[in-house]
Motif scaffolding. Structure first.
Motif, PDB file in Angstrom:
ATOM      1  N   GLY A 521       4.180  -7.242 -14.594  1.00 30.89           N
ATOM      2  CA  GLY A 521       5.291  -6.531 -15.207  1.00 30.89           C
ATOM      3  C   GLY A 521       6.574  -6.691 -14.427  1.00 30.89           C
ATOM      4  O   GLY A 521       6.645  -7.406 -13.428  1.00 30.89           O
ATOM      5  N   GLY A 522       7.624  -6.042 -14.890  1.00 28.22           N
ATOM      6  CA  GLY A 522       8.889  -6.038 -14.160  1.00 28.22           C
ATOM      7  C   GLY A 522       9.896  -7.071 -14.563  1.00 28.22           C
ATOM      8  O   GLY A 522      11.000  -7.102 -14.024  1.00 28.22           O
ATOM      9  N   HIS A 529       5.212  -2.240  -7.056  1.00 22.28           N
ATOM     10  CA  HIS A 529       4.365  -1.511  -8.002  1.00 22.28           C
ATOM     11  C   HIS A 529       3.704  -2.471  -8.984  1.00 22.28           C
ATOM     12  O   HIS A 529       2.505  -2.350  -9.293  1.00 22.28           O
ATOM     13  CB  HIS A 529       5.209  -0.505  -8.789  1.00 22.28           C
ATOM     14  N   ASP A 530       4.489  -3.415  -9.497  1.00 22.10           N
ATOM     15  CA  ASP A 530       3.963  -4.373 -10.476  1.00 22.10           C
ATOM     16  C   ASP A 530       2.916  -5.282  -9.838  1.00 22.10           C
ATOM     17  O   ASP A 530       1.890  -5.594 -10.459  1.00 22.10           O
ATOM     18  CB  ASP A 530       5.114  -5.205 -11.049  1.00 22.10           C
ATOM     19  N   TYR A 531       3.176  -5.701  -8.615  1.00 26.30           N
ATOM     20  CA  TYR A 531       2.195  -6.520  -7.891  1.00 26.30           C
ATOM     21  C   TYR A 531       0.918  -5.721  -7.640  1.00 26.30           C
ATOM     22  O   TYR A 531      -0.204  -6.226  -7.814  1.00 26.30           O
ATOM     23  CB  TYR A 531       2.786  -6.983  -6.557  1.00 26.30           C
ATOM     24  N   ALA A 532       1.090  -4.464  -7.211  1.00 22.96           N
ATOM     25  CA  ALA A 532      -0.060  -3.620  -6.916  1.00 22.96           C
ATOM     26  C   ALA A 532      -0.906  -3.373  -8.166  1.00 22.96           C
ATOM     27  O   ALA A 532      -2.131  -3.276  -8.092  1.00 22.96           O
ATOM     28  CB  ALA A 532       0.403  -2.298  -6.322  1.00 22.96           C
ATOM     29  N   ALA A 533      -0.234  -3.294  -9.320  1.00 22.16           N
ATOM     30  CA  ALA A 533      -0.960  -3.073 -10.573  1.00 22.16           C
ATOM     31  C   ALA A 533      -1.876  -4.251 -10.882  1.00 22.16           C
ATOM     32  O   ALA A 533      -3.014  -4.073 -11.341  1.00 22.16           O
ATOM     33  CB  ALA A 533       0.034  -2.856 -11.713  1.00 22.16           C
ATOM     34  N   VAL A 534      -1.399  -5.469 -10.617  1.00 20.64           N
ATOM     35  CA  VAL A 534      -2.232  -6.662 -10.831  1.00 20.64           C
ATOM     36  C   VAL A 534      -3.407  -6.650  -9.859  1.00 20.64           C
ATOM     37  O   VAL A 534      -4.555  -6.915 -10.245  1.00 20.64           O
ATOM     38  CB  VAL A 534      -1.396  -7.947 -10.652  1.00 20.64           C
ATOM     39  N   ALA A 535      -3.127  -6.325  -8.597  1.00 17.98           N
ATOM     40  CA  ALA A 535      -4.194  -6.284  -7.585  1.00 17.98           C
ATOM     41  C   ALA A 535      -5.255  -5.255  -7.955  1.00 17.98           C
ATOM     42  O   ALA A 535      -6.453  -5.481  -7.746  1.00 17.98           O
ATOM     43  CB  ALA A 535      -3.596  -5.978  -6.215  1.00 17.98           C
ATOM     44  N   HIS A 567      12.748  -3.807   1.554  1.00 17.40           N
ATOM     45  CA  HIS A 567      11.485  -4.460   1.912  1.00 17.40           C
ATOM     46  C   HIS A 567      10.573  -4.429   0.703  1.00 17.40           C
ATOM     47  O   HIS A 567      10.034  -3.390   0.336  1.00 17.40           O
ATOM     48  CB  HIS A 567      10.834  -3.748   3.104  1.00 17.40           C
ATOM     49  N   PHE A 568      10.427  -5.611   0.068  1.00 13.56           N
ATOM     50  CA  PHE A 568       9.670  -5.711  -1.181  1.00 13.56           C
ATOM     51  C   PHE A 568       8.209  -5.303  -0.993  1.00 13.56           C
ATOM     52  O   PHE A 568       7.686  -4.470  -1.740  1.00 13.56           O
ATOM     53  CB  PHE A 568       9.749  -7.143  -1.711  1.00 13.56           C
ATOM     54  N   GLY A 569       7.539  -5.867  -0.007  1.00 14.67           N
ATOM     55  CA  GLY A 569       6.102  -5.637   0.150  1.00 14.67           C
ATOM     56  C   GLY A 569       5.746  -4.193   0.441  1.00 14.67           C
ATOM     57  O   GLY A 569       4.758  -3.667  -0.080  1.00 14.67           O
ATOM     58  N   LEU A 570       6.561  -3.530   1.271  1.00 10.53           N
ATOM     59  CA  LEU A 570       6.305  -2.130   1.615  1.00 10.53           C
ATOM     60  C   LEU A 570       6.954  -1.179   0.619  1.00 10.53           C
ATOM     61  O   LEU A 570       6.716   0.032   0.676  1.00 10.53           O
ATOM     62  CB  LEU A 570       6.819  -1.831   3.023  1.00 10.53           C
ATOM     63  N   ASN A 571       7.802  -1.732  -0.243  1.00  8.08           N
ATOM     64  CA  ASN A 571       8.518  -0.944  -1.257  1.00  8.08           C
ATOM     65  C   ASN A 571       9.381   0.147  -0.613  1.00  8.08           C
ATOM     66  O   ASN A 571       9.368   1.301  -1.024  1.00  8.08           O
ATOM     67  CB  ASN A 571       7.549  -0.323  -2.266  1.00  8.08           C
ATOM     68  N   TYR A 572      10.139  -0.270   0.420  1.00  4.04           N
ATOM     69  CA  TYR A 572      11.086   0.617   1.086  1.00  4.04           C
ATOM     70  C   TYR A 572      12.507   0.145   0.778  1.00  4.04           C
ATOM     71  O   TYR A 572      12.788  -1.059   0.800  1.00  4.04           O
ATOM     72  CB  TYR A 572      10.895   0.607   2.598  1.00  4.04           C
ATOM     73  N   GLU A 573      13.398   1.105   0.561  1.00  2.00           N
ATOM     74  CA  GLU A 573      14.798   0.765   0.345  1.00  2.00           C
ATOM     75  C   GLU A 573      15.484   0.426   1.660  1.00  2.00           C
ATOM     76  O   GLU A 573      16.341  -0.460   1.734  1.00  2.00           O
ATOM     77  CB  GLU A 573      15.525   1.935  -0.327  1.00  2.00           C
ATOM     78  N   HIS A 574      15.113   1.127   2.735  1.00  2.85           N
ATOM     79  CA  HIS A 574      15.682   0.895   4.066  1.00  2.85           C
ATOM     80  C   HIS A 574      14.533   0.720   5.063  1.00  2.85           C
ATOM     81  O   HIS A 574      13.641   1.564   5.130  1.00  2.85           O
ATOM     82  CB  HIS A 574      16.556   2.066   4.515  1.00  2.85           C
ATOM     83  N   TYR A 575      14.589  -0.357   5.830  1.00  4.13           N
ATOM     84  CA  TYR A 575      13.501  -0.597   6.784  1.00  4.13           C
ATOM     85  C   TYR A 575      14.015  -1.453   7.931  1.00  4.13           C
ATOM     86  O   TYR A 575      14.798  -2.388   7.742  1.00  4.13           O
ATOM     87  CB  TYR A 575      12.334  -1.307   6.094  1.00  4.13           C
TER      88      TYR A 575
END
Length: 778
Positions: A521-522, A529-535, A567-575
């Motif tokens: 999705g997305g 979230h979309d990646y996690a849904a596939v996993a 950070h895409f993988g951790l789904n953080y806006e600031h990291y």
């Protein structure tokens, strides 16, 4: 036309004139101004023409000579090019590109442009002029048959290899050194008077006294004999040299270290919060020696208090000091099997900066309030002094938390309640992670067990237990709090950025997933979230690992940069990275930024601006990749040597990568990778499908793809090239659940273009599993 431009250029104000005036008593126009002026000209100009253009009087001998030296320096640095007429012009106007040579073990190479444009393919004939790592000026010669930009080497601006490490060979009275670095494919000829009594097959260091050209290869003389080719530890010495990893301390630095105390002094306590009574503990691996983080958690009425105390390296390593210069150069510690090249000297990394148990240590603290839903409510940062109550290992903590009869519960009885509080917080943070959609793939990390001769005895998987994950979640929370804190104060900083996947990779990923009736999705901008849904959809399926692998490979590599892109993988806006200043230079920069905020000064007064942070970020991203490549090279050699004693043995294996020339597979129980060449797969034409990560037979329709299991035999091992060749025995028919794999042979499936893999794809026949370390490499 030139005179017309001369007048207008001379009338314009050099925007960097003030800077030049501060540096020189009799300043001349800046490099930027010279380039800007030349870019407006319709042809290259000679020295006297440039002098008139930028208003330098030919009769002013001092300024005229300074201008001449500056132009030559600009040519040397690749900012200008000088043609055969002696006229100067900007590279952009002369259709020239400056970049770094990236050699390939097969003899060809690429020029990676400094301006970020697409790489230039360099034929093996052109590569005779240069060596891997050289900085060159190249022209675009056209396109090759595969549509790639092809380049020709015009000039070498900077030679990267003054010395080369390799193995000495003799034949018919001639001597040459074959470089250990497989990206350098030219042997170095050594005259008889340059042999230094070295013996055949020894590893030697050669000083290159004549760099390669179109007419001749490199010539050198031996300046050091390191030892025998198969001597224990030689693979690490080779990797250190081949990847230019700094591993010696200068006299000036060692003198500076002498003034650092062995213990914390009373004077150091001034202005710090006293946390010595707090039940802070370190939790690390069994073989860890540098402890840079300690944790404590306490349940509150509506949430939790989490204290993450980090070694205060910035107190001892000041900007501009010899320690700081060396730490920047190294960028990070490098972890080889049984050997570490530290970023800081042992007196700091294992001593005064390490949060060793039962001793006072200076620290920087992220003191956080976390809600019951696992979200960060608020945080404060301060300097403190602490005293770690115990040096615990992951296995000890996991045993305490999961085994009521654990003997460690008695040994650390006073700490057990605090560890259980930490575990309660971890469960909350884990749930928040799942709801956030942060990605977590089950990858197997390995550890090499050596015998007394430092040869591989076995390769075993490393099991990450809940104690590993507990510390990881605490560190992630501290890193997020730090990024938010510095962003709020508008401080220049380096974020840890993991950008969204590229459009082309997303397209290939969706093509691959369609074969499994899966959808990502997305749209054009999918989230974690979309990646996690596939996993989640493939959880427990026979092809779970296959899909996870392709999802992982579709993503970008994380980097350090001042521009925050999340950070895409951790789904953080600031990291950012705050928690390991002993072994990562970016963390030290972050600590300095926090200290600056405490002094109530504004961002403008900070040591570094955004431009400097961009430079730091690019450098530290490069040193991180350098460390990965070096450790991978050393481990690859060790694994090849390990397998060289097992020729003819058969193994079950899983396909880890498909290319147009064959399949890379990992041998079960050994965790070693090798190549099954495409000619081994049978009497058929096999075509590579990049989107579906597979090879497909033209006549039989047989498909081999990631995750498929086959049986192979060890056929040949080439230690010099780090290659393992495997013979295909047959499909592994007994693979559990294999019949449940969705078919990838639907009507209309592309058969691929049978092209070579992309340049940045598989470079060696081995890939080392990434070191787990503390938590994650996020």
């Amino acid at each position: 036309m030139t005179n017309q431009h001369t007048d207008s250029a001379a009338d314009q104000r050099d925007p960097f004139a003030d800077r030049e005036a501060e540096k020189y008593e009799n300043p001349i126009p800046s490099r930027e101004f010279i380039i800007e002026a030349l870019e407006k000209e319709s042809n290259p100009l000679r020295l006297f023409e440039i002098a008139r253009l930028v208003d330098v009087d030919e009769n002013d001998e001092e300024r005229f000579e300074a201008l001449s030296r500056r132009l030559k320096a600009m040519v040397r640095d690749g900012q200008l090019m000088r043609n055969r007429r002696g006229a100067f012009g900007p590279l952009t106007k002369m259709d020239l590109i400056k970049g770094r040579v990236l050699g390939h073990p097969d003899g060809f190479g690429f020029v990676v442009p400094e301006d970020g444009s697409k790489d230039l393919f360099i034929s093996d004939k052109e590569m005779h002029k240069v060596l891997h790592g050289d900085i060159v000026i190249a022209s675009i010669a056209g396109e090759d048959r595969r549509g790639r930009r092809e380049g020709m080497i015009v000039e070498v601006s900077e030679r990267a290899n003054q010395t080369i490490l390799g193995r000495l060979n003799f034949e018919d009275g001639l001597a040459w050194v074959r470089p250990n670095n497989t990206r350098i494919t030219q042997d170095v000829f050594v005259p008889q008077d340059g042999l230094m009594d070295a013996k055949e097959e020894q590893i030697v260091l050669v000083e290159v006294i004549h760099q390669p050209s179109m007419r001749s290869g490199p010539i050198g003389k031996i300046i050091e004999v390191l030892g025998d080719y198969m001597a224990p530890g030689m693979e690490i010495d080779s990797a250190i040299h081949d990847f230019n990893i700094p591993n010696t301390w200068s006299d000036a630095l060692l003198a500076e270290v002498e003034y650092i105390p062995d213990e914390v002094t009373e004077a150091d306590f001034e202005g710090r919060k006293d946390l010595r009574a707090l039940q802070l503990v370190t939790i690390d691996g069994e073989d860890s020696k540098d402890f840079d983080d300690a944790v404590f958690a306490k349940r509150r009425k509506n949430g939790w208090r989490l204290v993450v105390a980090i070694a205060d390296v910035s107190h001892y390593v000041k900007p501009g000091s010899e320690l700081d210069k060396e730490a920047y150069k190294r960028g990070n510690s490098v972890y080889f099997p049984q050997r570490v090249i530290p970023m800081l000297p042992e007196k700091l990394s294992n001593g005064i900066c390490s949060l060793n148990p039962q001793v006072d240590r200076l620290c920087m603290v992220a003191d956080m309030s976390i809600n019951d839903d696992g979200s960060l409510e608020r945080s404060q940062f301060y300097q403190a002094v602490m005293n770690s109550k115990a040096r615990l290992t992951y296995n000890q903590v996991n045993d305490i938390l999961t085994n009521p009869q654990s003997p460690h519960r008695e040994t650390y009885a006073e700490l057990v309640p605090h560890l259980e509080e930490l575990n309660g917080l971890y469960e909350v943070l884990l749930k928040a992670r799942e709801e956030r959609g942060a990605l977590e793939f089950d990858t197997v990390e390995t550890r090499i067990i050596f015998d007394e001769s430092r040869k591989i005895e076995s390769i075993v998987p490393v099991v990450r237990n809940d104690a590993h994950k507990l510390i990881e979640e605490c560190m992630l929370m501290a890193n997020v709090a730090t990024a938010r804190y510095l962003k709020w104060h508008k401080m220049p900083m380096v974020y840890r950025v993991h950008e969204s996947p590229l459009e082309e990779r997303l397209k290939n990923l969706r093509t691959f997933l369609a074969d499994f009736s899966l959808q990502l999705g997305g749209g054009d901008e999918p989230t974690a979230h979309d990646y996690a849904a596939v996993a989640a959809q493939v959880k427990g399926k026979p092809y779970e690992h296959l899909v996870q692998t392709v999802l992982l490979r579709s993503m970008n590599q994380a980097v350090y940069q001042p521009e925050n892109k999340g950070h895409f993988g951790l789904n953080y806006e600031h990291y950012t990275h705050f928690t390991s200043p002993i072994r990562r230079y970016p963390d030290l920069l972050i600590h300095r930024a926090i200290c600056h905020v405490w002094t109530k000064q504004g961002p403008a007064e900070f040591y570094y601006d955004d431009a400097k942070m961009a430079e730091f970020g690019a450098h530290c991203s490069d040193t991180e990749r350098r460390a990965d490549e070096a450790t991978r090279d050393a481990v690859t050699f060790l694994k090849c040597e390990f397998l060289s004693h097992r020729l003819g043995e058969e193994y079950e294996a899983v396909i880890t990568a498909a290319t147009n020339f064959g399949l890379f597979v990992e041998l079960d129980s050994l965790y070693v990778e090798g190549l099954v060449h495409i000619t081994e797969l049978g009497d058929d034409y096999f075509h590579y499908d990049n989107a579906r990560h597979c090879l497909k037979g033209e006549r039989t329709g047989k498909v081999y793809r990631l995750g498929d299991r086959i049986r192979v035999q060890v056929a040949q091992v080439n230690l010099d090239e780090r290659k393992v060749d495997l013979r295909f025995i047959g499909d592994f028919a007994a693979a559990a659940g294999a019949e449940e794999l969705p078919s990838s042979e639907e009507e209309g499936q592309d058969e691929g273009d049978d092209q070579q893999p992309k340049k940045r794809g598989k470079k060696r026949y081995y890939r080392k599993k990434k070191r787990g370390g503390k938590g994650t490499k996020a």
